[in-house]
Write a protein that holds these residues in place. Sequence first.
Motif, PDB file in Angstrom:
ATOM      1  N   ALA A 168       0.811  -1.221   0.000  1.00 28.78           N
ATOM      2  CA  ALA A 168       0.000   0.000   0.000  1.00 28.78           C
ATOM      3  C   ALA A 168       0.844   1.271   0.000  1.00 28.78           C
ATOM      4  O   ALA A 168       0.425   2.299  -0.531  1.00 28.78           O
ATOM      5  CB  ALA A 168      -0.940   0.009   1.214  1.00 28.78           C
ATOM      6  N   GLN A 173      -6.449   6.214   3.861  1.00 34.58           N
ATOM      7  CA  GLN A 173      -6.667   6.440   2.425  1.00 34.58           C
ATOM      8  C   GLN A 173      -6.420   7.893   2.030  1.00 34.58           C
ATOM      9  O   GLN A 173      -5.759   8.183   1.033  1.00 34.58           O
ATOM     10  CB  GLN A 173      -8.104   6.033   2.087  1.00 34.58           C
ATOM     11  N   PHE A 179      -7.105   1.485  -4.076  1.00 34.55           N
ATOM     12  CA  PHE A 179      -6.820   1.763  -2.672  1.00 34.55           C
ATOM     13  C   PHE A 179      -8.025   2.335  -1.919  1.00 34.55           C
ATOM     14  O   PHE A 179      -7.976   2.527  -0.730  1.00 34.55           O
ATOM     15  CB  PHE A 179      -5.607   2.673  -2.541  1.00 34.55           C
TER      16      PHE A 179
END
Length: 239
Positions: free
Chosen positions: A133, A204, A238
Amino acid sequence: MLVNTKAIVISALKYGEADLIVKAYTLESGLKTYMLRGVLKSRKGKFKASQFQLLTQLEIIASHKDKGTLEYLKEAKVIHTYASLHTNVVKSSLVMFLAEMLKNSIQEEESNPALYAFLEHSFEKMDEMESVANFHLFFLLKLTAYLGFQPDDSEMDQPYFNLLEGTFENVKTNNYCVEGANLEILRRIMTSDIEEVQHLKLNQTSRKNFLNMLLLYYELHIEGFRKPKSLSVLNEIFN
């Protein structure tokens, strides 16, 4: 000139019904573009389209005219088979994004062994990692060192980072000075290795904001830089 070199595929564009135009970053000659005739239709040809997936590591023999035109590829073989880069949905989206970033950032047709080694190691590491990520944030920041605009880390305790100058400063001198959350993430990633970055907790919004800051940094330092079209795909993944 006949060249035997390692190469990493940066883009592969369909041309006409059966041809591919492949852009690759080579160890010996930097960025090169090759025309592969009939590769998409011929089953008996010496090349397979699967060899030219994004970021694939190859060993090639090519004829280079070094005139900025399309070059001729004589032989190609895959020298490192990825376990997950092209099969894992998240990783394959990152592959698309990072390949486009390289296409929009690297312009030199000259050898840069240090950059090649960085790319080679980074993609092999990404293939092995469970959590990716934050990988693109780390990768793009470290890539700046090879492109000539690495952030100056000599004054990292200052309250602002000037994107235009690439320096940390104690006062805000223009509209490209960042502070707050993006500054903290920048400090963390600059002082971390890839293992530590995997465990950096970002939500995020923070990840997206920092990536947008990095893209602006690239835009300010690379003439003609364009934001990748695959950015929207990456944001969806994502999300």
